[in-house]
Design a protein around this motif. Structure first.
Motif, PDB file in Angstrom:
ATOM      1  N   PRO A 169       0.824  -1.252   0.025  1.00  0.00           N
ATOM      2  CA  PRO A 169      -0.036  -0.001  -0.025  1.00  0.00           C
ATOM      3  C   PRO A 169       0.860   1.467   0.084  1.00  0.00           C
ATOM      4  O   PRO A 169       0.330   2.284  -0.696  1.00  0.00           O
ATOM      5  CB  PRO A 169      -0.958  -0.022   1.077  1.00  0.00           C
ATOM      6  CG  PRO A 169      -0.227  -0.961   2.202  1.00  0.00           C
ATOM      7  CD  PRO A 169       0.403  -1.937   1.191  1.00  0.00           C
ATOM      8  N   ALA A 170       2.153   1.137   0.684  1.00  0.00           N
ATOM      9  CA  ALA A 170       2.756   2.362   0.587  1.00  0.00           C
ATOM     10  C   ALA A 170       3.286   2.633  -0.800  1.00  0.00           C
ATOM     11  O   ALA A 170       3.407   3.868  -1.262  1.00  0.00           O
ATOM     12  CB  ALA A 170       3.940   2.292   1.684  1.00  0.00           C
ATOM     13  N   PHE A 171       3.786   1.761  -1.340  1.00  0.00           N
ATOM     14  CA  PHE A 171       4.203   1.698  -2.868  1.00  0.00           C
ATOM     15  C   PHE A 171       3.125   2.202  -3.585  1.00  0.00           C
ATOM     16  O   PHE A 171       3.289   3.211  -4.475  1.00  0.00           O
ATOM     17  CB  PHE A 171       4.671   0.212  -3.233  1.00  0.00           C
ATOM     18  CG  PHE A 171       4.793   0.032  -4.917  1.00  0.00           C
ATOM     19  CD1 PHE A 171       5.763   0.764  -5.682  1.00  0.00           C
ATOM     20  CD2 PHE A 171       3.953  -0.587  -5.502  1.00  0.00           C
ATOM     21  CE1 PHE A 171       5.830   0.436  -6.939  1.00  0.00           C
ATOM     22  CE2 PHE A 171       3.910  -0.733  -6.674  1.00  0.00           C
ATOM     23  CZ  PHE A 171       4.800  -0.254  -7.459  1.00  0.00           C
ATOM     24  N   THR A 172       1.767   1.763  -3.552  1.00  0.00           N
ATOM     25  CA  THR A 172       0.736   2.097  -4.089  1.00  0.00           C
ATOM     26  C   THR A 172       0.621   3.589  -4.124  1.00  0.00           C
ATOM     27  O   THR A 172       0.333   4.342  -5.153  1.00  0.00           O
ATOM     28  CB  THR A 172      -0.333   1.452  -3.856  1.00  0.00           C
ATOM     29  OG1 THR A 172      -0.282   0.178  -4.070  1.00  0.00           O
ATOM     30  CG2 THR A 172      -1.663   1.888  -4.660  1.00  0.00           C
ATOM     31  N   GLU A 173       0.454   4.252  -2.732  1.00  0.00           N
ATOM     32  CA  GLU A 173       0.344   5.764  -2.589  1.00  0.00           C
ATOM     33  C   GLU A 173       1.456   6.577  -3.006  1.00  0.00           C
ATOM     34  O   GLU A 173       1.159   7.548  -3.667  1.00  0.00           O
ATOM     35  CB  GLU A 173       0.122   5.912  -1.205  1.00  0.00           C
ATOM     36  CG  GLU A 173      -0.993   5.196  -0.541  1.00  0.00           C
ATOM     37  CD  GLU A 173      -1.260   5.703   0.693  1.00  0.00           C
ATOM     38  OE1 GLU A 173      -1.514   6.930   1.204  1.00  0.00           O
ATOM     39  OE2 GLU A 173      -1.408   4.780   2.046  1.00  0.00           O
ATOM     40  N   TYR A 174       2.835   6.013  -2.909  1.00  0.00           N
ATOM     41  CA  TYR A 174       3.766   6.817  -3.578  1.00  0.00           C
ATOM     42  C   TYR A 174       3.762   7.054  -5.001  1.00  0.00           C
ATOM     43  O   TYR A 174       3.961   7.943  -5.613  1.00  0.00           O
ATOM     44  CB  TYR A 174       5.234   6.294  -3.025  1.00  0.00           C
ATOM     45  CG  TYR A 174       5.941   6.779  -1.865  1.00  0.00           C
ATOM     46  CD1 TYR A 174       5.136   7.134  -0.717  1.00  0.00           C
ATOM     47  CD2 TYR A 174       7.016   7.293  -1.837  1.00  0.00           C
ATOM     48  CE1 TYR A 174       5.382   7.517   0.634  1.00  0.00           C
ATOM     49  CE2 TYR A 174       7.817   7.775  -0.472  1.00  0.00           C
ATOM     50  CZ  TYR A 174       7.010   8.006   0.643  1.00  0.00           C
ATOM     51  OH  TYR A 174       7.434   8.352   1.748  1.00  0.00           O
ATOM     52  N   LEU A 175       3.588   5.758  -5.803  1.00  0.00           N
ATOM     53  CA  LEU A 175       3.438   5.873  -7.159  1.00  0.00           C
ATOM     54  C   LEU A 175       2.393   6.774  -7.602  1.00  0.00           C
ATOM     55  O   LEU A 175       2.558   7.641  -8.573  1.00  0.00           O
ATOM     56  CB  LEU A 175       3.329   4.462  -7.552  1.00  0.00           C
ATOM     57  CG  LEU A 175       3.197   4.337  -9.049  1.00  0.00           C
ATOM     58  CD1 LEU A 175       4.395   4.724  -9.959  1.00  0.00           C
ATOM     59  CD2 LEU A 175       2.956   2.736  -9.454  1.00  0.00           C
ATOM     60  N   SER A 176       1.119   6.690  -6.889  1.00  0.00           N
ATOM     61  CA  SER A 176       0.002   7.456  -7.438  1.00  0.00           C
ATOM     62  C   SER A 176       0.300   9.034  -7.325  1.00  0.00           C
ATOM     63  O   SER A 176      -0.162   9.659  -7.911  1.00  0.00           O
ATOM     64  CB  SER A 176      -1.135   7.012  -6.571  1.00  0.00           C
ATOM     65  OG  SER A 176      -1.554   5.432  -6.967  1.00  0.00           O
ATOM     66  N   TYR A 177       0.974   9.342  -6.193  1.00  0.00           N
ATOM     67  CA  TYR A 177       1.293  10.539  -5.952  1.00  0.00           C
ATOM     68  C   TYR A 177       2.467  11.178  -6.899  1.00  0.00           C
ATOM     69  O   TYR A 177       2.120  12.287  -7.552  1.00  0.00           O
ATOM     70  CB  TYR A 177       1.789  10.874  -4.638  1.00  0.00           C
ATOM     71  CG  TYR A 177       2.115  12.209  -4.109  1.00  0.00           C
ATOM     72  CD1 TYR A 177       1.244  13.550  -4.501  1.00  0.00           C
ATOM     73  CD2 TYR A 177       3.425  12.560  -3.450  1.00  0.00           C
ATOM     74  CE1 TYR A 177       1.709  14.649  -4.219  1.00  0.00           C
ATOM     75  CE2 TYR A 177       3.776  13.982  -3.255  1.00  0.00           C
ATOM     76  CZ  TYR A 177       2.495  14.983  -3.706  1.00  0.00           C
ATOM     77  OH  TYR A 177       3.131  16.194  -3.219  1.00  0.00           O
ATOM     78  N   HIS A 178       3.086  10.510  -6.954  1.00  0.00           N
ATOM     79  CA  HIS A 178       4.350  10.695  -8.078  1.00  0.00           C
ATOM     80  C   HIS A 178       3.601  11.330  -9.413  1.00  0.00           C
ATOM     81  O   HIS A 178       3.796  12.310 -10.117  1.00  0.00           O
ATOM     82  CB  HIS A 178       5.183  10.060  -8.330  1.00  0.00           C
ATOM     83  CG  HIS A 178       6.534  10.613  -9.006  1.00  0.00           C
ATOM     84  ND1 HIS A 178       6.804  10.534 -10.192  1.00  0.00           N
ATOM     85  CD2 HIS A 178       7.497  11.177  -8.386  1.00  0.00           C
ATOM     86  CE1 HIS A 178       8.047  11.378 -10.518  1.00  0.00           C
ATOM     87  NE2 HIS A 178       8.596  11.394  -9.355  1.00  0.00           N
ATOM     88  N   ILE A 179       2.833  10.372  -9.848  1.00  0.00           N
ATOM     89  CA  ILE A 179       1.930  10.528 -11.424  1.00  0.00           C
ATOM     90  C   ILE A 179       0.948  11.636 -11.181  1.00  0.00           C
ATOM     91  O   ILE A 179       1.047  12.281 -12.139  1.00  0.00           O
ATOM     92  CB  ILE A 179       1.268   9.098 -11.717  1.00  0.00           C
ATOM     93  CG1 ILE A 179       2.264   7.910 -11.971  1.00  0.00           C
ATOM     94  CG2 ILE A 179       0.437   9.303 -12.746  1.00  0.00           C
ATOM     95  CD1 ILE A 179       1.468   6.850 -12.419  1.00  0.00           C
ATOM     96  N   ASP A 180       0.290  11.761 -10.227  1.00  0.00           N
ATOM     97  CA  ASP A 180      -0.587  12.917  -9.892  1.00  0.00           C
ATOM     98  C   ASP A 180       0.245  14.365  -9.954  1.00  0.00           C
ATOM     99  O   ASP A 180      -0.265  15.242 -10.513  1.00  0.00           O
ATOM    100  CB  ASP A 180      -1.432  12.731  -8.703  1.00  0.00           C
ATOM    101  CG  ASP A 180      -2.322  11.700  -8.732  1.00  0.00           C
ATOM    102  OD1 ASP A 180      -2.714  11.251  -9.912  1.00  0.00           O
ATOM    103  OD2 ASP A 180      -2.967  11.386  -7.614  1.00  0.00           O
ATOM    104  N   MET A 181       1.411  14.267  -9.354  1.00  0.00           N
ATOM    105  CA  MET A 181       2.062  15.347  -9.079  1.00  0.00           C
ATOM    106  C   MET A 181       2.731  15.807 -10.636  1.00  0.00           C
ATOM    107  O   MET A 181       2.579  17.063 -11.118  1.00  0.00           O
ATOM    108  CB  MET A 181       3.320  15.257  -8.271  1.00  0.00           C
ATOM    109  CG  MET A 181       4.193  16.503  -8.167  1.00  0.00           C
ATOM    110  SD  MET A 181       5.404  15.994  -6.890  1.00  0.00           S
ATOM    111  CE  MET A 181       6.373  14.591  -7.809  1.00  0.00           C
ATOM    112  N   ILE A 182       3.031  14.880 -11.443  1.00  0.00           N
ATOM    113  CA  ILE A 182       3.684  15.195 -12.778  1.00  0.00           C
ATOM    114  C   ILE A 182       2.414  15.590 -13.539  1.00  0.00           C
ATOM    115  O   ILE A 182       2.671  16.536 -14.408  1.00  0.00           O
ATOM    116  CB  ILE A 182       4.527  13.875 -13.269  1.00  0.00           C
ATOM    117  CG1 ILE A 182       5.603  14.720 -14.304  1.00  0.00           C
ATOM    118  CG2 ILE A 182       3.887  12.918 -13.898  1.00  0.00           C
ATOM    119  CD1 ILE A 182       6.361  13.495 -14.792  1.00  0.00           C
ATOM    120  N   LYS A 183       1.395  14.954 -13.542  1.00  0.00           N
ATOM    121  CA  LYS A 183       0.299  15.287 -14.502  1.00  0.00           C
ATOM    122  C   LYS A 183      -0.192  16.810 -14.216  1.00  0.00           C
ATOM    123  O   LYS A 183      -0.471  17.569 -15.155  1.00  0.00           O
ATOM    124  CB  LYS A 183      -0.938  14.398 -14.269  1.00  0.00           C
ATOM    125  CG  LYS A 183      -0.794  13.064 -15.029  1.00  0.00           C
ATOM    126  CD  LYS A 183      -2.088  12.001 -14.689  1.00  0.00           C
ATOM    127  CE  LYS A 183      -1.866  10.880 -15.450  1.00  0.00           C
ATOM    128  NZ  LYS A 183      -3.115   9.998 -15.273  1.00  0.00           N
TER     129      LYS A 183
END
Length: 231
Positions: free
Chosen positions: A161-175
């Motif tokens: 779940p930590a991996f999922t949240e970090y990855l999602s946030y990075h993608i949201d941030m760059i978008k």
């Protein structure tokens, strides 16, 4: 691995996603040592926002499993690289390293408060990294997720779940980040510094050399994992 499957499923929604593994020599797509029963898989992608997404999976049987991924924003984005490294040695020894790896001290987005909020939910992943290979003060943020643990339940109950949240946030941030062509040269140089630092210290080089030969390992790490010969 669940981490690989999740990342691939999330990446499908990235605008302009395309696989570019074919741009590197075929011998670096996959490597096999039948005698030692190990296999390495390497895939590379790019998208409208990411200039490079590298995914590596090393299958050494029950003794060694490695999932490694790096997501590089395009040079027009003043954002950190997302670095992911998960290792399992047997059933009880696990090592986790995941971070928004800053290229300098003042990125345009202050990402640390959000990471701090995520990290606070996973105290098991809040350890301190050894200085044997890397210096925490260079290309690592205070919200680095680092852990050594023996309890396999931590993998799915905390790490996934930590991996999922970090990855999602990075993608949201760059978008949501507005690209700035004026900074491209600066970010190019910073990402190159990051690659040099990482290639010189990557402990996986020795493991790859032992399994696939030193020449293969050196070329793979310097020319393809970090593409230093291409800059």
């Amino acid at each position: 691995m669940d981490f690989y499957k999740h990342q691939m499923s999330v990446m499908k929604d990235l605008p302009g996603l395309r696989e570019v593994t074919g741009n590197i020599p075929e011998e670096y797509h996959e490597a096999v040592n039948e005698k030692k029963k190990c296999r390495l898989y390497n895939r590379v992608f790019e998208s409208d926002h990411y200039r490079k997404i590298r995914i590596l999976y090393y299958d050494g049987g029950p003794n060694t499993q490695v999932f490694n991924s790096l997501l590089y924003p395009r040079y027009e984005h003043d954002l950190p690289v997302l670095g992911i490294d998960f290792l399992a040695f047997g059933k009880k020894k696990h090592l986790t390293v995941m971070d928004f790896q800053p290229l300098h001290d003042s990125h345009v987005v202050d990402f640390e408060p959000t990471l701090q909020s995520i990290k606070s939910n996973y105290p098991e992943l809040g350890g301190k990294m050894s200085s044997k290979f890397y210096d925490e003060t260079q290309f690592f943020s205070p919200e680095l997720l680092f852990a050594r643990f023996e309890d396999p339940s931590v993998v799915h109950e905390k790490l996934l779940p930590a991996f999922t949240e970090y990855l999602s946030y990075h993608i949201d941030m760059i978008k949501t980040n507005k690209p700035n062509p004026a900074i491209a040269n600066q970010i190019y140089e910073k990402q190159r510094e990051y690659d040099i630092y990482s290639a010189e210290r990557d402990p996986a080089t020795g493991m790859f050399a032992g399994m696939f030969g030193k020449e293969w390992a050196d070329t793979f790490v310097y020319d393809h994992l970090f593409e230093l010969s291409r800059h």
